[in-house]
Motif scaffolding. Structure first.
Motif, mmCIF file in Angstrom:
data_model
loop_
_atom_site.group_PDB
_atom_site.id
_atom_site.type_symbol
_atom_site.label_atom_id
_atom_site.label_comp_id
_atom_site.label_asym_id
_atom_site.label_seq_id
_atom_site.Cartn_x
_atom_site.Cartn_y
_atom_site.Cartn_z
ATOM 1 N N THR A 65 -54.193 34.256 -7.676
ATOM 2 C CA THR A 65 -55.139 34.326 -6.551
ATOM 3 C C THR A 65 -55.859 35.663 -6.613
ATOM 4 O O THR A 65 -55.230 36.707 -6.792
ATOM 5 C CB THR A 65 -54.401 34.200 -5.207
ATOM 6 O OG1 THR A 65 -53.723 32.948 -5.167
ATOM 7 C CG2 THR A 65 -55.380 34.288 -4.041
ATOM 8 N N ALA A 66 -57.167 35.633 -6.451
ATOM 9 C CA ALA A 66 -57.966 36.859 -6.453
ATOM 10 C C ALA A 66 -58.282 37.259 -5.024
ATOM 11 O O ALA A 66 -58.718 36.436 -4.218
ATOM 12 C CB ALA A 66 -59.247 36.648 -7.245
ATOM 13 N N GLU A 67 -58.066 38.540 -4.730
ATOM 14 C CA GLU A 67 -58.369 39.053 -3.394
ATOM 15 C C GLU A 67 -59.700 39.799 -3.425
ATOM 16 O O GLU A 67 -60.128 40.291 -4.470
ATOM 17 C CB GLU A 67 -57.262 40.013 -2.923
ATOM 18 C CG GLU A 67 -55.901 39.367 -2.739
ATOM 19 C CD GLU A 67 -54.878 40.365 -2.224
ATOM 20 O OE1 GLU A 67 -54.389 40.182 -1.104
ATOM 21 O OE2 GLU A 67 -54.555 41.326 -2.948
ATOM 22 N N GLY A 68 -60.339 39.891 -2.260
ATOM 23 C CA GLY A 68 -61.536 40.709 -2.128
ATOM 24 C C GLY A 68 -62.799 40.105 -2.705
ATOM 25 O O GLY A 68 -63.713 40.838 -3.107
ATOM 26 N N GLU A 83 -57.038 30.384 -7.115
ATOM 27 C CA GLU A 83 -57.440 30.520 -5.714
ATOM 28 C C GLU A 83 -58.097 31.873 -5.491
ATOM 29 O O GLU A 83 -57.971 32.782 -6.315
ATOM 30 C CB GLU A 83 -56.213 30.387 -4.793
ATOM 31 C CG GLU A 83 -55.512 29.037 -4.900
ATOM 32 C CD GLU A 83 -54.130 29.060 -4.271
ATOM 33 O OE1 GLU A 83 -53.757 30.110 -3.700
ATOM 34 O OE2 GLU A 83 -53.407 28.051 -4.359
ATOM 35 N N ALA A 84 -58.770 31.970 -4.340
ATOM 36 C CA ALA A 84 -59.422 33.230 -3.996
ATOM 37 C C ALA A 84 -59.473 33.383 -2.483
ATOM 38 O O ALA A 84 -59.412 32.402 -1.732
ATOM 39 C CB ALA A 84 -60.834 33.279 -4.582
ATOM 40 N N GLN A 85 -59.570 34.631 -2.060
ATOM 41 C CA GLN A 85 -59.794 34.928 -0.640
ATOM 42 C C GLN A 85 -60.627 36.181 -0.554
ATOM 43 O O GLN A 85 -60.671 36.987 -1.470
ATOM 44 C CB GLN A 85 -58.466 35.104 0.103
ATOM 45 C CG GLN A 85 -57.676 36.363 -0.264
ATOM 46 C CD GLN A 85 -56.368 36.481 0.499
ATOM 47 O OE1 GLN A 85 -55.376 35.856 0.140
ATOM 48 N NE2 GLN A 85 -56.365 37.299 1.549
ATOM 49 N N GLY A 86 -61.354 36.320 0.535
ATOM 50 C CA GLY A 86 -62.194 37.496 0.713
ATOM 51 C C GLY A 86 -63.299 37.228 1.713
ATOM 52 O O GLY A 86 -63.413 36.129 2.273
ATOM 53 N N TYR A 87 -64.139 38.218 1.931
ATOM 54 C CA TYR A 87 -65.201 38.117 2.922
ATOM 55 C C TYR A 87 -66.256 37.070 2.537
ATOM 56 O O TYR A 87 -67.043 36.641 3.386
ATOM 57 C CB TYR A 87 -65.868 39.483 3.105
ATOM 58 C CG TYR A 87 -65.143 40.348 4.120
ATOM 59 C CD1 TYR A 87 -63.768 40.524 4.046
ATOM 60 C CD2 TYR A 87 -65.843 40.981 5.142
ATOM 61 C CE1 TYR A 87 -63.111 41.311 4.969
ATOM 62 C CE2 TYR A 87 -65.185 41.777 6.068
ATOM 63 C CZ TYR A 87 -63.822 41.938 5.974
ATOM 64 O OH TYR A 87 -63.157 42.712 6.893
ATOM 65 N N PHE A 88 -66.302 36.677 1.280
ATOM 66 C CA PHE A 88 -67.242 35.634 0.880
ATOM 67 C C PHE A 88 -66.942 34.337 1.631
ATOM 68 O O PHE A 88 -67.854 33.576 1.974
ATOM 69 C CB PHE A 88 -67.149 35.404 -0.632
ATOM 70 C CG PHE A 88 -68.084 34.352 -1.145
ATOM 71 C CD1 PHE A 88 -69.446 34.611 -1.262
ATOM 72 C CD2 PHE A 88 -67.618 33.087 -1.489
ATOM 73 C CE1 PHE A 88 -70.315 33.635 -1.724
ATOM 74 C CE2 PHE A 88 -68.485 32.112 -1.947
ATOM 75 C CZ PHE A 88 -69.837 32.379 -2.074
#
Length: 708
Positions: A659-662, A679-684
């Motif tokens: 999972t990539a953050e930011g 997976e990914a998470q961040g302000y996008f």
């Protein structure tokens, strides 16, 4: 064998050799001296013996002390009586007028035998057991009893001399005296054995001197056993041996009861003084001594003994708590010793190193030309740790933060200088820099920090914490697959406090454990409520602190809680950092227990810590989270792009999710998709938002489109 032990063995060997030599040359030696000459020599020898005996009495009796030694006092009383018998024997044997009419030569030999009997029994009883203190109040009582016993003995002796010759023949009396002398010799030898044998422990030098005195007393008694009307040469050598023995006993009692306790007291005081001013672990001078030394430096500046500048640098080991918690306290203590040793070995003239307790050290620099030289030397101290520290479990790279306070200028008193240097190093750690010089604003921040910690302790009770949730999106399907629960603090006066500000304080104070438990229980309850409300089940990620992770009953507590609220463990993802896996064995056991519950395990901020790829493949984990620092510049920095690509490739080979953050823009998202990031998470996708807002935006729709 030490020096005193060698002397004791030599005394025994020489004594035995002397006795054999005298016996073999007896006829020659006896013909050398006339009777009058022998009597004169014998008188001189006995006068010396009596002088030493009375010195033993005077030493124990006249030396003033608030507390007396039992051995010294009883020895004094014993030799008062022994010397009285010795003098009467001498006067009677040499024929002193007015005495010889009462004490014949034969009776004087009996007096000598009784004197030796008293000394042998007394020495056995006094030195055959441990010495003990006696109060001065008992001194006069012992003296009175001693005088009374001597007087009673003389009366009994006089009565015996008057009546026994009429009952016992001279031949039987002579045999009885020889038997008595043999018994005395055995008692002397028994006393030597009793003193030498106990526990076979190493004897003090004073006790060895007393043993030597007993050797010479036994030698003298061996000569006395041969005394007869034609054996006066044996009597002379017996007197000389007794004189040597009395002198040794005088020396031994003095050292045993006066010198040794005095030096022992000095050693104890020196040890207490050392412990008061030194750190037990590192051996460095401690904060108490630092305070005194800084006061001396300030005074020297005021009297112009020291010119220019002096500086106090406080050094703090970065992330020492993680190392200490992960590798154990023994490894942490060893690390502190190695750090202290490395800095101390680099010390120069006019520099001193102190322990401030814990993982802090103080480095005092005096007589500096200018401020720049102080700062330059501080940088040199930090450069000492560019080389790794070698611990039992391997090599570790550590870094230190340094705060410096300069005199004159940064404080007026020693306490202020130490406090200001300490504030400077904490400011350096807080801002992630190597060196900070003290400025008054830091003291204000230190007070604010203390106030914030006090407020933090009440925040849980006052229900000031709340959680926000950030979505985690599967890149292949653009579907919501999870969320990360993040802690926020709404201070009643300060408003929203940044986690970067209060989390480090919570970790240092230990408040992170109850706060972390609150976060975990609140996030899991919220997730269960959403499932009960009919929303599609997703996984909630919760960060664990180091202190939480090291709790031995962590798995049991989590398992009981999840069972109580009815949440399936597969919907819980526990995030740990790489630093928590430093102690591989403990980490593996804890992770194994957590995995047995059925929860997921992720390594957060991967790539910024200490993970070993060798251990990583064996760790019971499910996912790697790429730190936001690599993702942020993935399109501008080829090195970051290479790191992200390597991590995702490695995760696929290890069959781990990644999972990539930011994630903040489309380009980053496209790059991550190309690297097959799961997976990914961040302000996008979304900033962290409160539960109700998260429900409305992400849970009610089953699939949502990505922002354009």
């Amino acid at each position: 064998m030490n020096r005193e032990e060698k002397k004791t063995v030599l005394a025994a060997v020489c004594g035995a050799a002397l006795f054999l030599l005298v016996q073999s040359l007896h006829i020659t030696l006896a013909g050398t001296f006339e009777r009058n000459t022998l009597s004169a020599l014998y008188l001189i020898a006995n006068w010396c013996t009596s002088a030493f005996g009375f010195s033993i009495f005077a030493q124990g009796w006249l030396l003033f002390s608030n507390q007396l030694s039992r051995g010294r006092l009883y020895s004094s009383a014993l030799f008062l009586g022994v010397c009285v018998f010795d003098l009467l024997h001498t006067f009677g044997f040499v024929g002193v007028p007015f005495i010889k009419s009462v004490i014949s030569e034969d009776r004087s030999l009996w007096l000598l035998s009784f004197s030796r009997l008293a000394s042998s029994i007394g020495i056995l009883l006094i030195f055959g057991k441990e010495d003990a203190p006696m109060l001065v109040s008992g001194k006069n009582s012992v003296l009175r009893k001693s005088i009374l016993l001597v007087a009673l003995s003389l009366v009994i002796f006089s009565v015996g001399c008057y009546f026994l010759p009429e009952v016992v023949s001279p031949i039987k009396a002579d045999s009885a005296r020889k038997l008595l002398n043999f018994l005395v010799l055995l008692i002397y030898l028994l006393a030597i054995a009793v003193i030498v044998y106990p526990k076979r422990a190493e004897k003090s030098s004073s006790l060895l001197i007393i043993i030597r005195s007993l050797v010479f007393l036994a030698l003298g008694q061996a000569f006395y056993m041969n005394v007869g009307y034609d054996r006066n040469i044996d009597l002379l050598f017996g007197a000389v041996s007794s004189g040597v023995a009395y002198y040794l006993l005088l020396t031994g009692v003095y050292r045993l009861t006066i010198e040794e306790p005095f030096y022992e007291k000095q050693e104890i005081e020196a040890q207490i003084n050392y412990l008061a001013y030194h750190d037990e672990l590192t051996g460095l001078q401690n904060r108490r001594r630092l305070l005194l030394n800084v006061e001396e430096v300030i005074e020297s500046h005021r009297t112009s003994a020291i010119r220019g500048f002096s500086a106090l640098a406080v050094l703090n080991i970065n992330h020492f708590k993680n190392i200490n918690d992960s590798l154990g306290h023994c490894a942490g203590d060893h690390l502190l010793q190695l750090v202290a040793q490395r800095i101390k070995e680099a010390g120069r003239h006019g520099e001193e190193l102190f322990s401030m307790g814990g993982d802090e050290f103080a480095f005092l620099m005096t007589d500096r030309v200018d401020l720049e030289s102080c700062l330059l030397r501080s940088r040199e101290l930090l450069q000492l740790f560019e080389k790794p520290i070698d611990l039992d479990s391997g090599e570790y790279h550590i870094s230190l933060s340094l705060g410096i306070c300069v005199y004159p200028g940064d404080g007026e008193t020693a306490e202020q200088i130490i406090q200001n240097a300490d504030a400077a190093v904490h400011n350096a750690k807080e801002h992630g820099v190597d060196i900070r010089r003290y400025v008054p604003l830091m003291q204000m921040k230190a007070k604010e920090r203390l106030k914030l910690e006090n407020d933090l302790r009440r925040a849980l009770e006052r229900d000031e914490f709340f959680l926000v949730y950030q979505p985690q999106v599967q890149l292949s399907s653009k579907e919501l697959v999870g969320m990360e629960a993040l802690l926020r603090w709404e201070h009643p006066k300060r408003g929203l406090v940044s986690p970067a500000e209060f989390i480090p304080i919570a970790e240092e104070s230990g408040l992170i454990v109850p706060i972390g438990e609150w976060v975990l229980t609140t996030a899991c309850r919220q997730n269960k409520e959403w499932q009960v409300a009919g929303y599609r089940p997703i996984c909630v990620s919760v960060n664990l602190s180091m202190r939480q992770f090291l709790q031995p009953n962590l798995a049991g507590k989590i398992g009981e809680f999840l069972k109580r609220i009815g949440l399936d463990p597969c919907y819980v993802d526990l995030e740990i950092t790489e630093s928590m896996t430093l102690d591989k064995e403990k980490a593996f056991e804890q992770l194994k227990r957590l995995k047995e519950l059925g929860v997921y395990i992720s390594i957060d901020d991967f790539g910024t810590g200490y993970s070993s790829l060798h251990y990583l493949k064996n760790m019971p984990i499910d996912r790697l989270k790429i730190d936001r620092s690599f993702v942020a510049e993935v399109m501008e920095d080829s090195n970051n792009a290479a790191i992200v690509s390597t991590i995702t490739s490695m995760a696929h080979h290890l069959k781990l999710k990644v999972t990539a953050e930011g994630v903040e823009n489309e380009d980053q998202l496209q790059f991550l998709s190309q690297q097959r990031c799961h997976e990914a998470q961040g302000y996008f996708f979304s900033k962290p938002i409160k539960a109700q807002e998260f429900e409305n935006i992400f849970l009610k729709p089953t699939i949502f489109g990505l922002p354009s």
